[in-house]
Write an enzyme that holds these catalytic residues in place. Structure first.
Site, PDB file in Angstrom:
ATOM      1  N   ASP A  81       0.835  -1.200   0.000  1.00 22.25           N
ATOM      2  CA  ASP A  81       0.000   0.000   0.000  1.00 22.25           C
ATOM      3  C   ASP A  81       0.871   1.251   0.000  1.00 22.25           C
ATOM      4  OD1 ASP A  81      -2.228   1.618   0.076  1.00 22.25           O
ATOM      5  OD2 ASP A  81      -2.878   1.038   2.083  1.00 22.25           O
ATOM      6  N   GLY A  95      -4.821   7.453   4.601  1.00 18.72           N
ATOM      7  CA  GLY A  95      -6.242   7.793   4.589  1.00 18.72           C
ATOM      8  C   GLY A  95      -6.594   8.972   3.719  1.00 18.72           C
ATOM      9  N   GLY A  97      -7.068   8.899   0.755  1.00 18.30           N
ATOM     10  CA  GLY A  97      -8.138   8.404  -0.126  1.00 18.30           C
ATOM     11  C   GLY A  97      -9.368   7.933   0.644  1.00 18.30           C
ATOM     12  N   GLU A 103      -7.812  -0.383   5.227  1.00 15.66           N
ATOM     13  CA  GLU A 103      -6.352  -0.520   5.080  1.00 15.66           C
ATOM     14  C   GLU A 103      -5.732  -1.011   6.387  1.00 15.66           C
ATOM     15  OE1 GLU A 103      -5.637   2.958   1.692  1.00 15.66           O
ATOM     16  OE2 GLU A 103      -5.373   3.463   3.785  1.00 15.66           O
TER      17      GLU A 103
HETATM   18  C1  5RP Z   1      -5.732   5.890   0.820  1.00 16.02           C
HETATM   19  C2  5RP Z   1      -4.324   5.955   1.291  1.00 16.02           C
HETATM   20  C3  5RP Z   1      -3.253   6.058   0.256  1.00 16.02           C
HETATM   21  O1  5RP Z   1      -2.322   5.060   0.485  1.00 16.02           O
HETATM   22  C4  5RP Z   1      -2.588   7.400   0.350  1.00 16.02           C
HETATM   23  O2  5RP Z   1      -3.592   8.395   0.254  1.00 16.02           O
HETATM   24  C5  5RP Z   1      -1.541   7.585  -0.743  1.00 16.02           C
HETATM   25  O3  5RP Z   1      -2.168   7.756  -1.967  1.00 16.02           O
HETATM   26  P1  5RP Z   1      -1.368   7.928  -3.311  1.00 16.02           P
HETATM   27  O4  5RP Z   1      -0.685   6.628  -3.587  1.00 16.02           O
HETATM   28  O5  5RP Z   1      -2.437   8.263  -4.332  1.00 16.02           O
HETATM   29  O6  5RP Z   1      -0.388   9.051  -3.152  1.00 16.02           O
HETATM   30  O7  5RP Z   1      -4.029   5.908   2.445  1.00 16.02           O
HETATM   31  O8  5RP Z   1      -6.634   5.862   1.876  1.00 16.02           O
END
Ligand code: 5RP
Length: 219
Positions: A81, A95, A97, A103
């Site tokens: 992730d 978070g 997203g 997660e």
């Molecule tokens: C989603 C998350 C993502 O891992 C975090 O926002 C990173 O996002 P990105 O890879 O688009 O930079 O925690 O809830």
């Protein structure tokens, strides 16, 4: 390399952590999406995946990767992730997203958490990125008051409902010198489902996309 190229390079490097015939935990966000696209290329070598959000589940399914319910499996070798911020102890804010609860659940089950991120995500002290907190809607005002007591300034993420039917408060103004302690304090506030600090269960490995290539940082 652009930020997107760094994300893609880190995500593609994470494929080496996926054992054959395994079920892999998959995070949410643009970096996780690059990982899903790379995973699709080896989908014949894995059993399938567990998703940390509806969006990730849809993307996996669109690639023809079988999506398992977390309740139907006993263990998970690896979880891949992204992060919004990560420090050198591999503690994170996640978070952005809005998928922090699922997660954190999938990360809790996984033996190894591999974080994939671009170089803009690494920080000395967590907290510049507003800390996402998932809250039961009726507890919004109570939780906001408690967070202000801790020195944070919460703001409702307008027009956003999580996959679990809850709201997100994004908390600014926190200089997080002791991430695990703050994570525990927030966990004690009634009405908070999950906070976006991943400190008690941080990452085990960080694959950091940089201008010079992918740097590996392990605990
Ligand atoms: C989603 C998350 C993502 O891992 C975090 O926002 C990173 O996002 P990105 O890879 O688009 O930079 O925690 O809830």
């Amino acid at each position: 390399m652009t930020q997107d190229e760094q994300k893609r390079a880190a995500a593609e490097a994470a494929i080496q952590y996926v054992p054959e015939n395994c079920i892999v935990g998959v995070g949410t966000g643009s970096t996780a999406n690059y990982f899903i696209d790379a995973l699709a290329r080896i989908k014949h070598k894995i059993e399938g995946a567990v998703a940390s959000s509806e969006a990730t589940s849809s993307r996996l399914a669109a690639h023809g990767i079988r999506v398992f319910d977390l309740n139907d499996i006993d263990s998970l070798t690896v979880y891949i992730d992204g992060a919004d911020e990560i420090n050198r102890d591999l503690q994170m804010i996640k978070g952005g997203g809005g998928a922090l609860t699922r997660e954190k659940i999938v990360a809790a089950v996984a033996e190894t958490f591999v974080c994939v991120a671009d170089q803009n995500k690494i920080v000395q002290i967590l907290g510049k990125f507003p800390l996402p907190v998932e809250v039961i809607p009726m507890a919004r005002s109570h939780v906001a008051r408690q967070i202000m007591r801790l020195g944070g300034q919460p703001a409702l993420r307008e027009g956003f409902i999580t996959d679990n039917g809850n709201i997100i408060l994004d908390v600014r103004g926190l200089q997080i010198h002791h991430p695990a302690e703050l994570e525990a304090s927030l966990d004690e506030i009634t009405g908070i489902v999950t906070n976006g600090l991943f400190a008690k269960r941080g990452a085990d490995v960080l694959l950091l996309g940089t201008d010079k290539g992918v740097e590996t940082i392990s605990r």
